[in-house]
Motif scaffolding. Structure first.
Motif, short mmCIF file in Angstrom:
data_model
loop_
_atom_site.label_atom_id
_atom_site.label_comp_id
_atom_site.label_asym_id
_atom_site.label_seq_id
_atom_site.Cartn_x
_atom_site.Cartn_y
_atom_site.Cartn_z
N SER A 155 0.82 -1.21 0.00
CA SER A 155 0.00 0.00 0.00
C SER A 155 0.86 1.27 0.00
N ASP A 156 2.09 1.17 0.47
CA ASP A 156 2.98 2.33 0.50
C ASP A 156 3.93 2.40 -0.69
N GLU A 157 3.74 1.52 -1.69
CA GLU A 157 4.64 1.46 -2.83
C GLU A 157 3.98 2.01 -4.09
N LYS A 158 4.76 2.74 -4.87
CA LYS A 158 4.25 3.37 -6.09
C LYS A 158 4.19 2.41 -7.27
N LEU A 159 4.96 1.33 -7.21
CA LEU A 159 4.97 0.32 -8.27
C LEU A 159 5.28 -1.03 -7.65
N PRO A 160 4.97 -2.12 -8.34
CA PRO A 160 5.27 -3.45 -7.79
C PRO A 160 6.78 -3.64 -7.62
N GLU A 161 7.16 -4.35 -6.57
CA GLU A 161 8.57 -4.63 -6.31
C GLU A 161 9.22 -5.31 -7.51
N SER A 162 8.50 -6.23 -8.14
CA SER A 162 9.08 -6.98 -9.27
C SER A 162 9.46 -6.05 -10.42
N VAL A 163 8.68 -5.01 -10.65
CA VAL A 163 8.97 -4.06 -11.73
C VAL A 163 10.23 -3.26 -11.38
N ALA A 164 10.31 -2.78 -10.14
CA ALA A 164 11.49 -2.04 -9.70
C ALA A 164 12.74 -2.93 -9.72
N MET A 165 12.57 -4.20 -9.36
CA MET A 165 13.70 -5.14 -9.36
C MET A 165 14.20 -5.38 -10.78
N LYS A 166 13.27 -5.54 -11.70
CA LYS A 166 13.64 -5.77 -13.09
C LYS A 166 14.40 -4.57 -13.64
N ALA A 167 13.92 -3.37 -13.35
CA ALA A 167 14.60 -2.14 -13.79
C ALA A 167 16.00 -2.05 -13.18
N TYR A 168 16.11 -2.43 -11.92
CA TYR A 168 17.42 -2.41 -11.23
C TYR A 168 18.39 -3.39 -11.90
N ALA A 169 17.89 -4.57 -12.22
CA ALA A 169 18.74 -5.59 -12.86
C ALA A 169 19.21 -5.10 -14.23
N ILE A 170 18.32 -4.51 -15.01
CA ILE A 170 18.67 -3.99 -16.33
C ILE A 170 19.72 -2.88 -16.18
N LYS A 171 19.50 -2.00 -15.21
CA LYS A 171 20.44 -0.90 -14.97
C LYS A 171 21.84 -1.43 -14.59
N ASN A 172 21.87 -2.63 -14.00
CA ASN A 172 23.15 -3.23 -13.59
C ASN A 172 23.67 -4.26 -14.58
N GLY A 173 23.21 -4.19 -15.82
CA GLY A 173 23.81 -4.97 -16.88
C GLY A 173 23.19 -6.32 -17.19
N VAL A 174 22.07 -6.65 -16.58
CA VAL A 174 21.42 -7.93 -16.88
C VAL A 174 20.53 -7.71 -18.11
N PRO A 175 20.69 -8.54 -19.14
CA PRO A 175 19.86 -8.37 -20.35
C PRO A 175 18.38 -8.57 -20.05
N GLU A 176 17.55 -7.71 -20.61
CA GLU A 176 16.11 -7.79 -20.37
C GLU A 176 15.52 -9.12 -20.85
N SER A 177 16.15 -9.73 -21.84
CA SER A 177 15.62 -10.97 -22.41
C SER A 177 15.64 -12.14 -21.42
N VAL A 178 16.45 -12.06 -20.37
CA VAL A 178 16.52 -13.17 -19.40
C VAL A 178 15.79 -12.84 -18.10
N LEU A 179 15.03 -11.74 -18.10
CA LEU A 179 14.31 -11.30 -16.90
C LEU A 179 12.81 -11.46 -17.07
N ARG A 180 12.17 -11.87 -16.00
CA ARG A 180 10.71 -11.92 -15.92
C ARG A 180 10.32 -11.30 -14.60
N SER A 181 9.16 -10.69 -14.55
CA SER A 181 8.68 -10.16 -13.28
C SER A 181 7.30 -10.72 -13.00
N GLN A 182 7.08 -11.13 -11.79
CA GLN A 182 5.83 -11.75 -11.35
C GLN A 182 5.26 -10.98 -10.19
#
Length: 182
Positions: A155-182
């Motif tokens: 309730s205190d979050e602006k977006l789902p944790e999984s979306v923020a985690m995926k963006a963080y991983a991409i920002k740190n060099g993980v290719p988007e093609s190997v990421l999924r968010s649930q």
């Protein structure tokens, strides 16, 4: 009796030290919230309980309510010490038994966002460890792995944790093609 009492006292002191140490680390590295104070408070209580009950028993001798509360408190204390031992055994087992590099998926569990949209240092380290394992597996066994970012939206979050985690991983060099968010 002393053969049982001495190890229990030493384990309790050791557990209190671990709880306080963890509480200070979490307080320094994570957000300053009541939940992040929990282990610090538990560690302090583990040290203070014998002092408190000695004082109560001195000023209220043979009080059945104090005795009941003392017994319940020490049962909770022993339960905590048991879980500290279980955690330490698990920790050392994970250091001895190395995972095989044949995984298809790795699920990274969320743990809340700072200010509703920022990955915390603890969560960031989880993501980076999964990414390092993925890279190591690819180098050793040539087997590709999908990283699944898992986390809902509080309730205190602006977006789902999984979306923020995926963006963080991409920002740190993980290719988007190997990421999924649930």
């Amino acid at each position: 009796m002393a053969l049982i009492l001495i190890p229990v006292v030493l384990l309790t002191i050791f557990s209190a030290f671990l709880f306080i140490w963890n509480g200070l680390i979490v307080w320094r590295r994570e957000s300053h919230s009541l939940g992040n104070l929990l282990t610090l408070v538990i560690g302090i209580l583990l040290i203070m309980m014998p002092v408190l009950f000695n004082l109560l028993n001195h000023y209220l001798p043979n009080n059945k309510i104090v005795t009941f509360i003392e017994n319940v408190s020490y049962s909770c204390q022993n339960y905590l010490v048991f879980w500290v031992l279980a955690f330490l055994a698990s920790y050392f087992l994970t250091k001895i038994v190395k995972p095989k590099y044949n995984k298809e998926y790795a699920i990274v569990l969320g743990s809340g966002l700072i200010n509703g949209d920022t990955v915390s240092p603890l969560l960031g380290s989880r993501i980076l460890i999964a990414a390092k394992f993925k890279a190591k597996q690819l180098a050793k066994s040539k087997k590709k792995m999908i990283l699944i970012m898992s986390g809902g939206q509080g309730s205190d979050e602006k977006l789902p944790e999984s979306v923020a985690m995926k963006a963080y991983a991409i920002k740190n060099g993980v290719p988007e093609s190997v990421l999924r968010s649930q």
